[in-house]
Write a protein that holds these residues in place. Structure first.
Motif, PDB file in Angstrom:
ATOM      1  N   THR A  22       0.866  -1.190   0.000  1.00 18.02           N
ATOM      2  CA  THR A  22       0.000   0.000   0.000  1.00 18.02           C
ATOM      3  C   THR A  22       0.891   1.224   0.000  1.00 18.02           C
ATOM      4  O   THR A  22       1.942   1.227   0.634  1.00 18.02           O
ATOM      5  CB  THR A  22      -0.854   0.095   1.293  1.00 18.02           C
ATOM      6  N   GLY A  23       0.460   2.242  -0.714  1.00 21.20           N
ATOM      7  CA  GLY A  23       1.268   3.453  -0.730  1.00 21.20           C
ATOM      8  C   GLY A  23       0.927   4.347  -1.899  1.00 21.20           C
ATOM      9  O   GLY A  23      -0.152   4.251  -2.479  1.00 21.20           O
ATOM     10  N   LYS A  24       1.876   5.216  -2.196  1.00 21.26           N
ATOM     11  CA  LYS A  24       1.682   6.189  -3.271  1.00 21.26           C
ATOM     12  C   LYS A  24       2.900   6.212  -4.172  1.00 21.26           C
ATOM     13  O   LYS A  24       4.015   6.012  -3.707  1.00 21.26           O
ATOM     14  CB  LYS A  24       1.540   7.599  -2.689  1.00 21.26           C
ATOM     15  N   ASP A  42      -0.511  12.061  -6.848  1.00 21.49           N
ATOM     16  CA  ASP A  42      -0.007  10.722  -6.549  1.00 21.49           C
ATOM     17  C   ASP A  42      -0.979   9.664  -7.038  1.00 21.49           C
ATOM     18  O   ASP A  42      -2.182   9.883  -7.072  1.00 21.49           O
ATOM     19  CB  ASP A  42       0.149  10.542  -5.036  1.00 21.49           C
ATOM     20  N   GLU A  44      -2.376   6.284  -5.857  1.00 23.60           N
ATOM     21  CA  GLU A  44      -2.430   5.477  -4.631  1.00 23.60           C
ATOM     22  C   GLU A  44      -2.758   4.037  -4.981  1.00 23.60           C
ATOM     23  O   GLU A  44      -3.608   3.785  -5.828  1.00 23.60           O
ATOM     24  CB  GLU A  44      -3.505   6.039  -3.687  1.00 23.60           C
ATOM     25  N   TYR A  45      -2.096   3.143  -4.290  1.00 24.91           N
ATOM     26  CA  TYR A  45      -2.347   1.735  -4.589  1.00 24.91           C
ATOM     27  C   TYR A  45      -2.544   0.923  -3.320  1.00 24.91           C
ATOM     28  O   TYR A  45      -1.994   1.239  -2.269  1.00 24.91           O
ATOM     29  CB  TYR A  45      -1.202   1.147  -5.433  1.00 24.91           C
ATOM     30  N   ALA A  46      -3.353  -0.089  -3.418  1.00 24.90           N
ATOM     31  CA  ALA A  46      -3.542  -1.068  -2.345  1.00 24.90           C
ATOM     32  C   ALA A  46      -3.589  -2.418  -3.044  1.00 24.90           C
ATOM     33  O   ALA A  46      -4.587  -2.780  -3.664  1.00 24.90           O
ATOM     34  CB  ALA A  46      -4.839  -0.799  -1.597  1.00 24.90           C
ATOM     35  N   VAL A  62      -6.379   0.850  -7.506  1.00 28.36           N
ATOM     36  CA  VAL A  62      -5.484   1.978  -7.725  1.00 28.36           C
ATOM     37  C   VAL A  62      -6.358   3.210  -7.933  1.00 28.36           C
ATOM     38  O   VAL A  62      -7.400   3.119  -8.581  1.00 28.36           O
ATOM     39  CB  VAL A  62      -4.614   1.723  -8.985  1.00 28.36           C
ATOM     40  N   SER A  63      -5.973   4.336  -7.343  1.00 27.20           N
ATOM     41  CA  SER A  63      -6.734   5.554  -7.665  1.00 27.20           C
ATOM     42  C   SER A  63      -5.810   6.620  -8.227  1.00 27.20           C
ATOM     43  O   SER A  63      -4.685   6.806  -7.754  1.00 27.20           O
ATOM     44  CB  SER A  63      -7.534   6.063  -6.469  1.00 27.20           C
ATOM     45  N   GLU A  82     -11.092   5.730  -9.872  1.00 25.99           N
ATOM     46  CA  GLU A  82     -10.766   4.570  -9.039  1.00 25.99           C
ATOM     47  C   GLU A  82     -10.764   3.341  -9.942  1.00 25.99           C
ATOM     48  O   GLU A  82     -11.729   3.096 -10.647  1.00 25.99           O
ATOM     49  CB  GLU A  82     -11.860   4.421  -7.972  1.00 25.99           C
TER      50      GLU A  82
END
Ligand SMILES: [Zn+2]
Ligand SMILES: [Zn+2]
Length: 177
Positions: A22-24, A42, A44-46, A62-63, A82
């Motif tokens: 998880t992060g950016k 950014d 963002e992903y999970a 991912v957004s 999203e």
């Protein structure tokens, strides 16, 4: 594509179970930009990576933030998107380590909308005076020769005449315009 922002995993990391990422990542890492839109801010992903027979799969969300112009009135708009349920498979025999950025980039490209409008029912620009018809009501419809009712009447009259002459020559099956 920039080398600085790699989002990698290798198969050793999966030795103790699933890998949660998880992060950016800065949008620039994805190199998505043309005259009509840019990806900004950014991404963002999970993501979850887990072992499966023969390799590993990556799933997750991912957004991204998109900036583009309304295709009718040219207003700049920001569009958050999203992307859910992405899915990729990585074959273990091929490599030990994989960079996920190229695959996520593909998912982003697929998710891009086909048209961008500032709002549903955007009225666009008047193509005579260029006014934004969402903000103002120009007089072109009333005063321009193009919109002039008589001109349309004249065109319609010609069209009717043409249709009639076609029928006379036995072309009545032809589609009317
Ligand atoms: Zn618009
Ligand atoms: Zn106008």
């Amino acid at each position: 594509m920039s080398d600085k922002f790699k989002l990698k995993f290798n198969f050793q990391q999966l030795a103790h179970g699933n890998l949660e990422l998880t992060g950016k990542v800065p949008a620039s890492a994805f190199d998505i930009e043309d005259e009509e839109l840019i990806l900004y801010g950014d991404v963002e992903y999970a993501l979850t990576i887990y072992s499966v027979s023969g390799g590993a799969t990556m799933t997750g969300n991912v957004s991204v933030n998109l900036r583009c112009s309304c295709q009718l009135c040219l207003k700049k708009i920001n569009l958050p998107i999203e992307i859910k349920d992405i899915y990729h498979f990585y074959e273990k025999d091929k490599k030990d380590e994989f960079d996920l950025i190229p695959d996520i980039r593909e998912d982003i490209l697929i998710a891009l909308p086909l048209s961008y409008l500032c709002k549903r029912g955007c009225k666009g620009l008047c193509f005579i005076c260029g006014s934004n018809l969402n903000l103002t009501d120009c007089d072109c419809k009333r005063t321009s020769a193009f919109y002039n009712n008589d001109a349309w009447k004249e065109l319609n009259r010609l069209k009717t005449k043409k249709n009639k002459s076609e029928i006379k020559h036995g072309c009545s099956k032809k589609k009317k315009i």
